[in-house]
Design a protein around this motif. Structure first.
Motif, PDB file in Angstrom:
ATOM      1  N   LEU A   1      72.390-104.277   2.134  1.00 45.65           N
ATOM      2  CA  LEU A   1      70.946-104.705   2.091  1.00 45.65           C
ATOM      3  C   LEU A   1      70.862-105.266   3.754  1.00 45.65           C
ATOM      4  CD1 LEU A   1      71.189-107.277  -0.803  1.00 45.65           C
ATOM      5  CD2 LEU A   1      69.650-105.220  -0.642  1.00 45.65           C
ATOM      6  N   GLU A   2      69.683-104.968   4.052  1.00 43.74           N
ATOM      7  CA  GLU A   2      69.466-105.203   5.597  1.00 43.74           C
ATOM      8  C   GLU A   2      68.938-106.573   5.598  1.00 43.74           C
ATOM      9  OE1 GLU A   2      65.993-103.714   7.440  1.00 43.74           O
ATOM     10  OE2 GLU A   2      67.288-103.021   9.155  1.00 43.74           O
ATOM     11  N   ASP A   3      69.739-107.651   6.546  1.00 43.53           N
ATOM     12  CA  ASP A   3      68.986-108.849   6.750  1.00 43.53           C
ATOM     13  C   ASP A   3      68.087-109.138   7.779  1.00 43.53           C
ATOM     14  OD1 ASP A   3      72.527-110.071   6.697  1.00 43.53           O
ATOM     15  OD2 ASP A   3      71.097-109.847   5.040  1.00 43.53           O
ATOM     16  N   GLY A   4      67.450-110.288   7.830  1.00 45.59           N
ATOM     17  CA  GLY A   4      66.405-110.307   8.591  1.00 45.59           C
ATOM     18  C   GLY A   4      66.896-110.535  10.081  1.00 45.59           C
ATOM     19  N   LEU A   5      66.103-110.192  11.159  1.00 44.46           N
ATOM     20  CA  LEU A   5      66.606-110.341  12.465  1.00 44.46           C
ATOM     21  C   LEU A   5      65.841-111.613  12.996  1.00 44.46           C
ATOM     22  CD1 LEU A   5      66.193-106.791  13.977  1.00 44.46           C
ATOM     23  CD2 LEU A   5      68.177-107.964  13.214  1.00 44.46           C
ATOM     24  N   ASN A   6      66.526-112.673  13.289  1.00 47.50           N
ATOM     25  CA  ASN A   6      65.872-113.847  13.754  1.00 47.50           C
ATOM     26  C   ASN A   6      65.412-113.747  15.272  1.00 47.50           C
ATOM     27  OD1 ASN A   6      66.648-115.707  11.491  1.00 47.50           O
ATOM     28  ND2 ASN A   6      68.771-115.662  12.258  1.00 47.50           N
ATOM     29  N   LEU A   7      64.112-114.137  15.224  1.00 48.23           N
ATOM     30  CA  LEU A   7      63.502-113.955  16.595  1.00 48.23           C
ATOM     31  C   LEU A   7      63.369-115.438  17.258  1.00 48.23           C
ATOM     32  CD1 LEU A   7      60.765-111.216  15.567  1.00 48.23           C
ATOM     33  CD2 LEU A   7      63.097-111.007  16.557  1.00 48.23           C
ATOM     34  N   ASP A   8      62.522-115.479  18.256  1.00 50.74           N
ATOM     35  CA  ASP A   8      62.177-116.719  18.995  1.00 50.74           C
ATOM     36  C   ASP A   8      61.431-117.426  18.037  1.00 50.74           C
ATOM     37  OD1 ASP A   8      63.753-116.107  21.055  1.00 50.74           O
ATOM     38  OD2 ASP A   8      62.065-115.926  22.429  1.00 50.74           O
TER      39      ASP A   8
ATOM     40  N   LEU B   1      61.966-111.253  11.053  1.00 50.41           N
ATOM     41  CA  LEU B   1      61.613-110.065  10.525  1.00 50.41           C
ATOM     42  C   LEU B   1      62.707-109.089  10.193  1.00 50.41           C
ATOM     43  CD1 LEU B   1      58.658-109.313  13.126  1.00 50.41           C
ATOM     44  CD2 LEU B   1      58.344-110.082  10.782  1.00 50.41           C
ATOM     45  N   THR B   2      62.496-108.075   9.413  1.00 51.24           N
ATOM     46  CA  THR B   2      63.406-107.099   9.059  1.00 51.24           C
ATOM     47  C   THR B   2      63.145-106.041  10.285  1.00 51.24           C
ATOM     48  OG1 THR B   2      62.025-105.985   7.707  1.00 51.24           O
ATOM     49  CG2 THR B   2      63.569-107.416   6.765  1.00 51.24           C
ATOM     50  N   ARG B   3      64.025-105.033  10.330  1.00 54.50           N
ATOM     51  CA  ARG B   3      64.177-104.018  11.277  1.00 54.50           C
ATOM     52  C   ARG B   3      62.817-103.011  10.847  1.00 54.50           C
ATOM     53  NH1 ARG B   3      69.463-101.153  12.758  1.00 54.50           N
ATOM     54  NH2 ARG B   3      69.807-101.522  10.410  1.00 54.50           N
ATOM     55  N   GLU B   4      62.526-102.922   9.459  1.00 49.80           N
ATOM     56  CA  GLU B   4      61.582-102.105   9.020  1.00 49.80           C
ATOM     57  C   GLU B   4      60.121-102.682   9.319  1.00 49.80           C
ATOM     58  OE1 GLU B   4      60.104-100.019   4.803  1.00 49.80           O
ATOM     59  OE2 GLU B   4      61.612-101.732   4.692  1.00 49.80           O
ATOM     60  N   GLN B   5      60.202-103.982   9.164  1.00 51.36           N
ATOM     61  CA  GLN B   5      58.955-104.482   9.500  1.00 51.36           C
ATOM     62  C   GLN B   5      58.472-104.461  11.095  1.00 51.36           C
ATOM     63  OE1 GLN B   5      59.908-108.596   8.037  1.00 51.36           O
ATOM     64  NE2 GLN B   5      58.870-108.146   6.143  1.00 51.36           N
ATOM     65  N   ILE B   6      59.373-104.833  11.750  1.00 56.81           N
ATOM     66  CA  ILE B   6      59.240-104.671  13.161  1.00 56.81           C
ATOM     67  C   ILE B   6      58.699-103.134  13.648  1.00 56.81           C
ATOM     68  CG2 ILE B   6      60.514-104.672  15.684  1.00 56.81           C
ATOM     69  CD1 ILE B   6      62.161-106.664  14.475  1.00 56.81           C
TER      70      ILE B   6
ATOM     71  N   THR C   1      52.011 -99.889  14.141  1.00 53.39           N
ATOM     72  CA  THR C   1      50.492-100.056  13.676  1.00 53.39           C
ATOM     73  C   THR C   1      49.717-100.517  14.708  1.00 53.39           C
ATOM     74  OG1 THR C   1      51.414-100.604  11.603  1.00 53.39           O
ATOM     75  CG2 THR C   1      49.025-101.617  12.130  1.00 53.39           C
ATOM     76  N   LEU C   2      50.402-101.070  15.952  1.00 52.67           N
ATOM     77  CA  LEU C   2      49.389-101.728  17.167  1.00 52.67           C
ATOM     78  C   LEU C   2      48.676-100.609  17.517  1.00 52.67           C
ATOM     79  CD1 LEU C   2      52.296-103.736  18.830  1.00 52.67           C
ATOM     80  CD2 LEU C   2      50.323-104.624  17.768  1.00 52.67           C
ATOM     81  N   PRO C   3      47.352-100.898  18.029  1.00 53.38           N
ATOM     82  CA  PRO C   3      46.486-100.085  18.526  1.00 53.38           C
ATOM     83  C   PRO C   3      46.445 -99.495  19.909  1.00 53.38           C
ATOM     84  CG  PRO C   3      45.441-101.895  18.505  1.00 53.38           C
ATOM     85  CD  PRO C   3      46.748-102.313  18.086  1.00 53.38           C
ATOM     86  N   VAL C   4      47.697 -99.214  20.248  1.00 54.00           N
ATOM     87  CA  VAL C   4      48.422 -98.836  21.638  1.00 54.00           C
ATOM     88  C   VAL C   4      49.454 -98.168  21.425  1.00 54.00           C
ATOM     89  CG1 VAL C   4      47.323-100.818  22.800  1.00 54.00           C
ATOM     90  CG2 VAL C   4      49.868-101.050  21.951  1.00 54.00           C
TER      91      VAL C   4
END
Length: 459
Positions: A322-329, A333-338, A344-347
């Motif tokens: 199971l992949e744990d979420g990554l604590n950001l500032d 978020l999970t790596r998949e979400q990132i 998805t960003l338009p750039v």
């Protein structure tokens, strides 16, 4: 000198050719098929067991002649110039060419003093001359056709290619057949119809982009960076010519494209086959779909490379975690979400680390500029045409020194307005950790007027 080794029809030929270059040269003069014994695939298969008797059948040279050549060379080996001297002869020929010595004189000297050379040797030789400061890549680019002309007689015998559908070389060769067919068609139609067909050649951009992103990085990793730089510069010359509106420049363009096919099939591909490992070819194959193919050519599926990783691949039960979420500032978020968010960003995003290596790019569905996995780990300077490398280095220099944190410019390409921005990335202490490239197509945003306060679906 007394010959200490027994030479007969059962003696293996490959160790003798490897030890005595002169044996290879003399056999090559009698049969160009001798070149097969330099091919990596042949050497690993039938080459290992090939006897003088087998070589006689392959080369169509009498056994007695081969044995006589071998004995004479071994007897005279005390006077035979070592491999180091052979390389010095080749270096002198190329340096003399750049000094303006007549090509026909040099070709005669090459034939007399050396006799034969492989594409891999040419690549190594050019790289050595660049590394030692004797030649500049831009100078080689100007004289690349003369380089090929000097060694053309030795290169005219094609290598034994890997022809299994699905292998990258097979795909390139199939595309080259289609390119050659289109060139013949362009030449055959009336002048009034030439431009319509000529514009189809612009698909070559995809063929060249695959080489630049999939083949060149691996050659560089294997210590051969000069020849790819030269070939990339010629790509850019062809790209510019493909935009011509002058009917008289069409034939010049077709000739340059044909010359590039020759350089691919007689220099680039044999060089890659000689220096690439099986994992290298697997990496070259990965990401090809992201760039695409031309003229309807599609890779087959017959090529099934097997690596040590495949043999020792762990069971799914051993790797499922199971992949744990990554604590950001802020937030988690999970790596998949990132990964999904960045795509998805338009750039278009590309990140270059503090060592100038490409570490990441966003694999968006419609990238403005093509990218493939082959650039990961590649120095960013190698990812740009030689003519623009100085701009890249200037930006990086200013970012690293702290002189500036942003560089931007914009271009108009194929009816699109594209903004390209570079940002210096720094940690909390202000230390430079890399550069982020952000590219965005702004045509629609620049056309907006007034305001829209509610969403309108389907627009």
């Amino acid at each position: 000198m007394v010959i200490k080794m027994e030479i007969n029809s059962s003696t293996r030929i490959l160790p003798i050719i490897d030890k005595y270059q002169k044996v290879y040269d003399e056999l090559y003069k009698l049969s160009s098929k001798t070149k097969r014994f330099k091919n990596r695939i042949v050497r690993k298969t039938i080459g290992k067991k090939a006897t003088i008797e087998m070589a006689s059948e392959i080369l169509e040279i009498p056994i007695e002649t081969i044995i006589s050549i071998i004995k004479n060379v071994i007897e005279a080996s005390g006077d035979e110039p070592p491999e180091k001297d052979r390389k010095e002869m080749l270096k002198k020929l190329l340096i003399d060419m750049h000094k303006g010595v007549d090509i026909e004189i040099l070709k005669a000297q090459f034939k007399e003093a050396v006799g034969d050379i492989s594409s891999y040797e040419i690549g190594q030789l050019e790289q050595q001359l660049i590394d030692e400061g004797f030649l500049d890549p831009t100078e080689i680019t100007k004289l690349s056709d003369l380089h090929v002309d000097l060694f053309r007689d030795a290169l005219d015998m094609k290598a034994d290619y890997e022809t299994i559908p699905g292998h990258p070389v097979h795909t390139y060769l199939q595309e080259n057949l289609e390119i050659a067919n289109l060139i013949r068609e362009i030449r055959s139609v009336p002048e009034s119809e030439k431009f319509k067909l000529f514009h189809k050649l612009r698909e070559l951009e995809i063929h060249y982009a695959r080489k630049e992103n999939q083949i060149f990085p691996i050659l560089e990793k294997n210590g051969i960076s000069g020849p790819p730089q030269v070939m990339w510069a010629v790509h850019d010359e062809i790209r510019a010519l493909l935009k011509t509106t002058k009917i008289e420049e069409i034939e010049l363009t077709l000739k340059k494209v044909e010359d590039m096919i020759y350089k691919e099939e007689h220099i680039l591909f044999p060089m890659a086959l000689e220096s690439f490992s099986e994992p290298d070819w697997i990496n070259a194959r990965k990401g090809e779909e992201e760039i695409g193919f031309i003229f309807g050519v599609e890779p087959g599926v017959q090529w099934k490379p097997i690596t040590a990783a495949d043999v020792h691949k762990p069971l799914p039960s051993q790797t499922a975690k199971l992949e744990d979420g990554l604590n950001l500032d802020v937030g988690n978020l999970t790596r998949e979400q990132i990964n999904i968010m960045l795509k998805t960003l338009p750039v278009d995003l590309t990140f270059v680390n503090e060592n100038d290596e490409v570490a990441y790019y966003s694999d968006t569905e419609d990238r403005i500029f093509p990218r493939s996995r082959g650039i990961i780990g590649r120095h960013v300077q190698k990812c740009h045409p030689p003519k623009s490398v100085h701009i890249v280095e200037d930006i990086l220099k200013k970012f690293k020194s702290g002189e500036t944190n942003v560089a931007e410019f914009w271009i108009q390409m194929n009816g699109k307005f594209i903004l390209i921005r570079y940002f210096a990335m720094r940690d909390d202490e202000g230390k430079y950790v890399g550069t982020l490239e952000v590219s965005q197509e702004l045509s629609r945003l620049r056309s907006l007027e007034g305001e829209r306060r509610l969403v309108q679906w389907g627009d």
